[in-house]
Scaffold this motif. Structure first.
Motif, mmCIF file in Angstrom:
data_model
loop_
_atom_site.group_PDB
_atom_site.id
_atom_site.type_symbol
_atom_site.label_atom_id
_atom_site.label_comp_id
_atom_site.label_asym_id
_atom_site.label_seq_id
_atom_site.Cartn_x
_atom_site.Cartn_y
_atom_site.Cartn_z
ATOM 1 N N MET A 95 -87.442 -61.549 -105.671
ATOM 2 C CA MET A 95 -86.779 -60.929 -104.521
ATOM 3 C C MET A 95 -87.743 -60.663 -103.366
ATOM 4 O O MET A 95 -87.303 -60.456 -102.243
ATOM 5 N N ASP A 96 -89.015 -60.678 -103.631
ATOM 6 C CA ASP A 96 -90.029 -60.347 -102.626
ATOM 7 C C ASP A 96 -90.270 -61.553 -101.713
ATOM 8 O O ASP A 96 -91.304 -62.207 -101.793
ATOM 9 N N ASP A 97 -89.322 -61.809 -100.829
ATOM 10 C CA ASP A 97 -89.391 -62.994 -99.977
ATOM 11 C C ASP A 97 -90.626 -63.034 -99.087
ATOM 12 O O ASP A 97 -91.182 -64.093 -98.835
ATOM 13 N N ASP A 98 -91.062 -61.887 -98.588
ATOM 14 C CA ASP A 98 -92.202 -61.873 -97.659
ATOM 15 C C ASP A 98 -93.550 -61.734 -98.370
ATOM 16 O O ASP A 98 -94.589 -61.631 -97.744
ATOM 17 N N LYS A 99 -93.511 -61.736 -99.716
ATOM 18 C CA LYS A 99 -94.729 -61.656 -100.550
ATOM 19 C C LYS A 99 -95.568 -60.406 -100.274
ATOM 20 O O LYS A 99 -96.779 -60.410 -100.415
ATOM 21 N N SER A 100 -94.904 -59.320 -99.896
ATOM 22 C CA SER A 100 -95.599 -58.060 -99.605
ATOM 23 C C SER A 100 -95.901 -57.264 -100.872
ATOM 24 O O SER A 100 -96.622 -56.284 -100.833
ATOM 25 N N ARG A 101 -95.321 -57.703 -101.989
ATOM 26 C CA ARG A 101 -95.454 -57.009 -103.287
ATOM 27 C C ARG A 101 -94.886 -55.593 -103.211
ATOM 28 O O ARG A 101 -95.378 -54.673 -103.846
ATOM 29 N N SER A 102 -93.823 -55.435 -102.396
ATOM 30 C CA SER A 102 -93.140 -54.147 -102.319
ATOM 31 C C SER A 102 -91.664 -54.385 -102.016
ATOM 32 O O SER A 102 -91.284 -55.449 -101.524
ATOM 33 N N GLU A 151 -83.337 -53.175 -101.880
ATOM 34 C CA GLU A 151 -83.815 -54.295 -102.691
ATOM 35 C C GLU A 151 -84.043 -53.866 -104.143
ATOM 36 O O GLU A 151 -83.737 -54.610 -105.074
ATOM 37 N N PHE A 152 -84.566 -52.651 -104.320
ATOM 38 C CA PHE A 152 -84.803 -52.122 -105.659
ATOM 39 C C PHE A 152 -83.492 -52.004 -106.435
ATOM 40 O O PHE A 152 -83.389 -52.478 -107.568
#
Length: 198
Positions: free
Chosen positions: A41-48, A53-54
């Motif tokens: 689900m982390d499309d922007d690869k921010s690791r958050s 989204e959670f």
């Protein structure tokens, strides 16, 4: 029935325990499967993730929590009140508590497997570390050694997204599920030393 506050437990602790129990009920793949859903689900690869989204990730993973419980867990893991939850902080809260000794032996085993040192164990890393020729399906001619290696890696991967690569996080998540059922640090360490010839 007493509520969490009456039992001296903070509500967020009760919610994270409920989530952990649901993950562990799925076996050693439970926590790593949930981690995989969030990573996808982390499309922007921010690791958050943000709260929406959670909640969506919990639903995608078929986790049953109320909105209030999800909010409590999110608040627990959003330590800086930024409106986002860091993966590592979430996984740290979710994993059953493990001693430093257990975490170190898991890291040692992973590093032994990660021959290329790139932080990911793949089929290439397994050559010379794992002998696939002793597997019954290889011996019967049903599988090639590459298929044995892939099946081995898939055992550490989440059930819904097997990519043939295992990260240190996935390896730790797998063993956190195993660790939850073993009381003794000495036994856990001996088991990993024997399994990985450390």
């Amino acid at each position: 029935m007493a509520n969490a506050e009456d039992q001296g437990m903070a509500p967020h602790t009760n919610a994270i325990e409920k989530l952990r129990a649901q993950c562990l009920a799925r076996g050693s793949a439970g926590i790593k499967g949930l981690a995989r859903v969030f990573r996808i689900m982390d499309d922007d690869k921010s690791r958050s993730l943000d709260l929406a989204e959670f909640v969506k990730g919990l639903s995608s993973a078929d986790i049953t929590l109320g909105n209030r419980e999800a909010q409590q867990i999110f608040s627990l893991c959003d330590k800086n009140s930024s409106g986002t939850m860091d993966f590592e902080e979430f996984l740290e809260a979710l994993r059953p508590p493990m001693s430093a000794t257990r975490k170190q032996i898991i890291a040692d085993a992973f590093h032994k497997l990660d021959k290329t040192g790139d932080g990911v164990v793949s089929v290439e890393d397994l050559h010379g570390v794992y002998d696939g020729r002793t597997h019954p399906k290889y011996q019967s001619g049903e599988w090639t050694e590459e298929q044995v290696f892939r099946a081995f890696l898939d055992s550490f991967d989440s059930p819904n997204n097997k990519d043939g690569k295992v990260t240190a996080e996935e390896f730790l998540n797998y063993y956190s599920g195993v660790s939850a059922s073993i009381d003794s640090d000495d036994y856990f360490v001996a088991m990993l030393k024997r399994a990985w010839k450390l």
